[in-house]
Design a protein around this motif. Structure first.
Motif, PDB file in Angstrom:
ATOM      1  N   MET A  80       2.880  24.017   1.564  1.00 15.61           N
ATOM      2  CA  MET A  80       2.832  22.597   1.208  1.00 15.61           C
ATOM      3  C   MET A  80       1.973  22.404  -0.046  1.00 15.61           C
ATOM      4  O   MET A  80       0.806  22.820  -0.078  1.00 15.61           O
ATOM      5  N   ASN A  81       2.522  21.785  -1.092  1.00 19.19           N
ATOM      6  CA  ASN A  81       1.750  21.577  -2.310  1.00 19.19           C
ATOM      7  C   ASN A  81       0.856  20.337  -2.174  1.00 19.19           C
ATOM      8  O   ASN A  81       0.903  19.621  -1.164  1.00 19.19           O
ATOM      9  N   ASN A  82       0.059  20.099  -3.211  1.00 20.71           N
ATOM     10  CA  ASN A  82      -0.915  18.993  -3.145  1.00 20.71           C
ATOM     11  C   ASN A  82      -0.244  17.638  -2.932  1.00 20.71           C
ATOM     12  O   ASN A  82      -0.714  16.814  -2.137  1.00 20.71           O
ATOM     13  N   LYS A  83       0.840  17.399  -3.642  1.00 19.30           N
ATOM     14  CA  LYS A  83       1.534  16.121  -3.522  1.00 19.30           C
ATOM     15  C   LYS A  83       2.042  15.918  -2.095  1.00 19.30           C
ATOM     16  O   LYS A  83       1.865  14.842  -1.511  1.00 19.30           O
ATOM     17  N   GLU A  84       2.655  16.942  -1.538  1.00 21.97           N
ATOM     18  CA  GLU A  84       3.196  16.846  -0.180  1.00 21.97           C
ATOM     19  C   GLU A  84       2.075  16.618   0.831  1.00 21.97           C
ATOM     20  O   GLU A  84       2.232  15.831   1.771  1.00 21.97           O
ATOM     21  N   TYR A  85       0.954  17.327   0.636  1.00 21.82           N
ATOM     22  CA  TYR A  85      -0.171  17.171   1.559  1.00 21.82           C
ATOM     23  C   TYR A  85      -0.720  15.745   1.502  1.00 21.82           C
ATOM     24  O   TYR A  85      -0.977  15.116   2.540  1.00 21.82           O
ATOM     25  N   LEU A  86      -0.890  15.226   0.286  1.00 20.38           N
ATOM     26  CA  LEU A  86      -1.417  13.869   0.114  1.00 20.38           C
ATOM     27  C   LEU A  86      -0.521  12.847   0.806  1.00 20.38           C
ATOM     28  O   LEU A  86      -1.005  11.997   1.572  1.00 20.38           O
ATOM     29  N   ILE A  87       0.775  12.929   0.561  1.00 24.59           N
ATOM     30  CA  ILE A  87       1.715  11.974   1.154  1.00 24.59           C
ATOM     31  C   ILE A  87       1.710  12.070   2.673  1.00 24.59           C
ATOM     32  O   ILE A  87       1.689  11.048   3.370  1.00 24.59           O
ATOM     33  N   GLU A  88       1.669  13.291   3.188  1.00 28.34           N
ATOM     34  CA  GLU A  88       1.700  13.475   4.645  1.00 28.34           C
ATOM     35  C   GLU A  88       0.438  12.944   5.305  1.00 28.34           C
ATOM     36  O   GLU A  88       0.502  12.275   6.343  1.00 28.34           O
ATOM     37  N   ARG A  89      -0.725  13.227   4.693  1.00 25.16           N
ATOM     38  CA  ARG A  89      -1.989  12.779   5.299  1.00 25.16           C
ATOM     39  C   ARG A  89      -2.094  11.253   5.281  1.00 25.16           C
ATOM     40  O   ARG A  89      -2.599  10.645   6.233  1.00 25.16           O
ATOM     41  N   LEU A  90      -1.604  10.643   4.214  1.00 25.24           N
ATOM     42  CA  LEU A  90      -1.622   9.188   4.167  1.00 25.24           C
ATOM     43  C   LEU A  90      -0.653   8.594   5.184  1.00 25.24           C
ATOM     44  O   LEU A  90      -0.949   7.579   5.817  1.00 25.24           O
ATOM     45  N   LYS A  91       0.484   9.239   5.366  1.00 25.95           N
ATOM     46  CA  LYS A  91       1.441   8.771   6.374  1.00 25.95           C
ATOM     47  C   LYS A  91       0.828   8.837   7.767  1.00 25.95           C
ATOM     48  O   LYS A  91       1.044   7.937   8.591  1.00 25.95           O
ATOM     49  N   LYS A  92       0.076   9.893   8.043  1.00 24.97           N
ATOM     50  CA  LYS A  92      -0.595  10.007   9.341  1.00 24.97           C
ATOM     51  C   LYS A  92      -1.567   8.851   9.548  1.00 24.97           C
ATOM     52  O   LYS A  92      -1.816   8.425  10.678  1.00 24.97           O
ATOM     53  N   ALA A  93      -2.114   8.365   8.421  1.00 29.72           N
ATOM     54  CA  ALA A  93      -3.037   7.220   8.489  1.00 29.72           C
ATOM     55  C   ALA A  93      -2.287   5.893   8.360  1.00 29.72           C
ATOM     56  O   ALA A  93      -2.910   4.849   8.179  1.00 29.72           O
ATOM     57  N   LYS A  94      -0.942   5.970   8.425  1.00 29.78           N
ATOM     58  CA  LYS A  94      -0.068   4.791   8.360  1.00 29.78           C
ATOM     59  C   LYS A  94      -0.163   4.076   7.024  1.00 29.78           C
ATOM     60  O   LYS A  94      -0.189   2.839   6.946  1.00 29.78           O
ATOM     61  N   ILE A  95      -0.216   4.889   5.952  1.00 27.85           N
ATOM     62  CA  ILE A  95      -0.259   4.367   4.590  1.00 27.85           C
ATOM     63  C   ILE A  95       0.890   4.971   3.785  1.00 27.85           C
ATOM     64  O   ILE A  95       1.024   6.201   3.711  1.00 27.85           O
ATOM     65  N   GLU A  96       1.714   4.126   3.221  1.00 26.49           N
ATOM     66  CA  GLU A  96       2.820   4.564   2.363  1.00 26.49           C
ATOM     67  C   GLU A  96       2.447   4.277   0.909  1.00 26.49           C
ATOM     68  O   GLU A  96       1.899   3.216   0.601  1.00 26.49           O
ATOM     69  N   ILE A  97       2.759   5.227   0.021  1.00 25.41           N
ATOM     70  CA  ILE A  97       2.453   5.025  -1.398  1.00 25.41           C
ATOM     71  C   ILE A  97       3.689   5.289  -2.248  1.00 25.41           C
ATOM     72  O   ILE A  97       4.585   6.036  -1.852  1.00 25.41           O
ATOM     73  N   SER A  98       3.724   4.663  -3.415  1.00 27.15           N
ATOM     74  CA  SER A  98       4.819   4.860  -4.361  1.00 27.15           C
ATOM     75  C   SER A  98       4.583   6.144  -5.152  1.00 27.15           C
ATOM     76  O   SER A  98       3.496   6.743  -5.102  1.00 27.15           O
ATOM     77  N   ASP A  99       5.581   6.556  -5.912  1.00 24.81           N
ATOM     78  CA  ASP A  99       5.435   7.739  -6.761  1.00 24.81           C
ATOM     79  C   ASP A  99       4.308   7.533  -7.770  1.00 24.81           C
ATOM     80  O   ASP A  99       3.528   8.453  -8.045  1.00 24.81           O
ATOM     81  N   GLN A 100       4.225   6.325  -8.324  1.00 21.78           N
ATOM     82  CA  GLN A 100       3.175   6.046  -9.296  1.00 21.78           C
ATOM     83  C   GLN A 100       1.793   6.133  -8.655  1.00 21.78           C
ATOM     84  O   GLN A 100       0.865   6.721  -9.227  1.00 21.78           O
ATOM     85  N   GLN A 101       1.641   5.576  -7.467  1.00 20.42           N
ATOM     86  CA  GLN A 101       0.358   5.623  -6.777  1.00 20.42           C
ATOM     87  C   GLN A 101      -0.018   7.057  -6.408  1.00 20.42           C
ATOM     88  O   GLN A 101      -1.184   7.444  -6.501  1.00 20.42           O
ATOM     89  N   CYS A 102       0.976   7.840  -6.034  1.00 17.50           N
ATOM     90  CA  CYS A 102       0.739   9.249  -5.731  1.00 17.50           C
ATOM     91  C   CYS A 102       0.227   9.972  -6.973  1.00 17.50           C
ATOM     92  O   CYS A 102      -0.754  10.720  -6.919  1.00 17.50           O
ATOM     93  N   SER A 103       0.881   9.731  -8.108  1.00 11.22           N
ATOM     94  CA  SER A 103       0.470  10.360  -9.369  1.00 11.22           C
ATOM     95  C   SER A 103      -0.939   9.934  -9.758  1.00 11.22           C
ATOM     96  O   SER A 103      -1.731  10.747 -10.252  1.00 11.22           O
ATOM     97  N   GLN A 104      -1.270   8.669  -9.517  1.00 11.56           N
ATOM     98  CA  GLN A 104      -2.611   8.179  -9.854  1.00 11.56           C
ATOM     99  C   GLN A 104      -3.682   8.843  -9.004  1.00 11.56           C
ATOM    100  O   GLN A 104      -4.742   9.238  -9.504  1.00 11.56           O
ATOM    101  N   LEU A 105      -3.421   8.993  -7.720  1.00 11.38           N
ATOM    102  CA  LEU A 105      -4.397   9.650  -6.839  1.00 11.38           C
ATOM    103  C   LEU A 105      -4.570  11.120  -7.200  1.00 11.38           C
ATOM    104  O   LEU A 105      -5.692  11.647  -7.189  1.00 11.38           O
ATOM    105  N   LEU A 106      -3.478  11.790  -7.530  1.00 10.63           N
ATOM    106  CA  LEU A 106      -3.559  13.200  -7.932  1.00 10.63           C
ATOM    107  C   LEU A 106      -4.325  13.351  -9.242  1.00 10.63           C
ATOM    108  O   LEU A 106      -5.142  14.272  -9.396  1.00 10.63           O
ATOM    109  N   LYS A 107      -4.085  12.439 -10.179  1.00 14.01           N
ATOM    110  CA  LYS A 107      -4.812  12.469 -11.451  1.00 14.01           C
ATOM    111  C   LYS A 107      -6.285  12.166 -11.232  1.00 14.01           C
ATOM    112  O   LYS A 107      -7.159  12.783 -11.862  1.00 14.01           O
ATOM    113  N   TYR A 108      -6.559  11.253 -10.363  1.00 10.01           N
ATOM    114  CA  TYR A 108      -7.948  10.916 -10.012  1.00 10.01           C
ATOM    115  C   TYR A 108      -8.669  12.152  -9.492  1.00 10.01           C
ATOM    116  O   TYR A 108      -9.808  12.448  -9.897  1.00 10.01           O
ATOM    117  N   TYR A 109      -8.008  12.899  -8.632  1.00  7.40           N
ATOM    118  CA  TYR A 109      -8.599  14.131  -8.110  1.00  7.40           C
ATOM    119  C   TYR A 109      -8.904  15.107  -9.245  1.00  7.40           C
ATOM    120  O   TYR A 109      -9.991  15.703  -9.300  1.00  7.40           O
TER     121      TYR A 109
END
Length: 247
Positions: A1-30
């Motif tokens: 599982m790559n970083n993007k997949e892990y981020l999306i999955e962990r947020l889903k477990k926390a009942k949070i859905e994000i857009s592609d742009q929001q995903c890119s922003q969080l990854l860039k923030y990291y």
């Protein structure tokens, strides 16, 4: 599982859905966080999975107070939020990314962190968010900030009595102060009752939980602002921490 997949999955477990742009922003923030952390102390947590769980998911755990992501989106739309003692931008920046309609102010007493945060804001192309260098005791007395915010949040390491004196002066009557705390804090909450009351607050809820698929215990303390804070508060720099108001 790559970083993007892990981020999306962990947020889903926390009942949070994000857009592609929001995903890119969080990854860039990291990426920016880890890169800048090489030359200055922003966080002791740098491994990607830990940052996701202990910073991103934790910052967004605020949705637990509102009943879910959609309910939180409605509650914060067009509202103002100040993140006091924001450090490397938690919880303010993840909240801004996932809830872009929030108007956010980040405040920290260390200017190097503010320089970093302004770089993050620029790189992520975030709008309606500002980062300022200053102390809560000083900003909380300024007309431009005193009782001007719908929400004040803080993950700062301080007891709830001290945090209440720092944070509640920023909150307008009818707004909320939300403190992010670790573990069980029954005694701390009890000892803070006088400080909360003196600052014009009313304790609404203490919500404890474990972050999804971790052993990380968190508690959110939700305090409503019901009266104006007396003008003598916050006291001068250092006093709220050294002499917290207790029952």
């Amino acid at each position: 599982m790559n970083n993007k997949e892990y981020l999306i999955e962990r947020l889903k477990k926390a009942k949070i859905e994000i857009s592609d742009q929001q995903c890119s922003q969080l990854l860039k923030y990291y990426e920016l966080l880890v890169e800048r952390n090489k030359v200055m102390n922003l966080t002791a947590i740098t491994e990607f999975k830990e940052v996701v769980d202990k910073h991103f998911v934790d910052s967004l755990a605020l949705i637990a107070l509102f009943g879910g992501q959609n309910e939180t989106k409605e509650a914060v739309m067009g509202k103002t939020l100040i993140d006091l003692g924001t450090g490397a931008g938690f919880p303010g920046i993840p909240l801004k990314i996932v809830f872009p309609d929030l108007n956010v102010v980040l405040l920290d007493s260390l200017n190097k962190r503010i320089v970093f945060l302004n770089d993050v804001i620029s790189e992520l192309e975030l709008k309606n968010i500002d980062a300022f260098h200053g102390r809560a005791e000083e900003f909380g007395r300024q007309k431009a900030y005193r009782e001007q915010f719908d929400f004040c949040v803080s993950r700062a390491v301080a007891n709830l009595s001290t945090l209440s004196e720092y944070c509640l002066p920023f909150v307008k009557v009818g707004g909320s102060f939300i403190a992010y705390k670790s573990g069980k804090i029954d005694q701390e909450v009890n000892e803070s009752q006088k400080a909360v009351r003196v600052m014009g607050g009313n304790l609404i809820e203490v919500k404890s939980f474990v972050l999804p698929q971790t052993d990380i215990e968190r508690t959110l303390v939700h305090i409503n602002k019901v009266e104006l804070t007396p003008k003598v508060y916050p006291r001068k720099a250092g006093k709220p921490a050294k002499e917290p108001i207790k029952c």
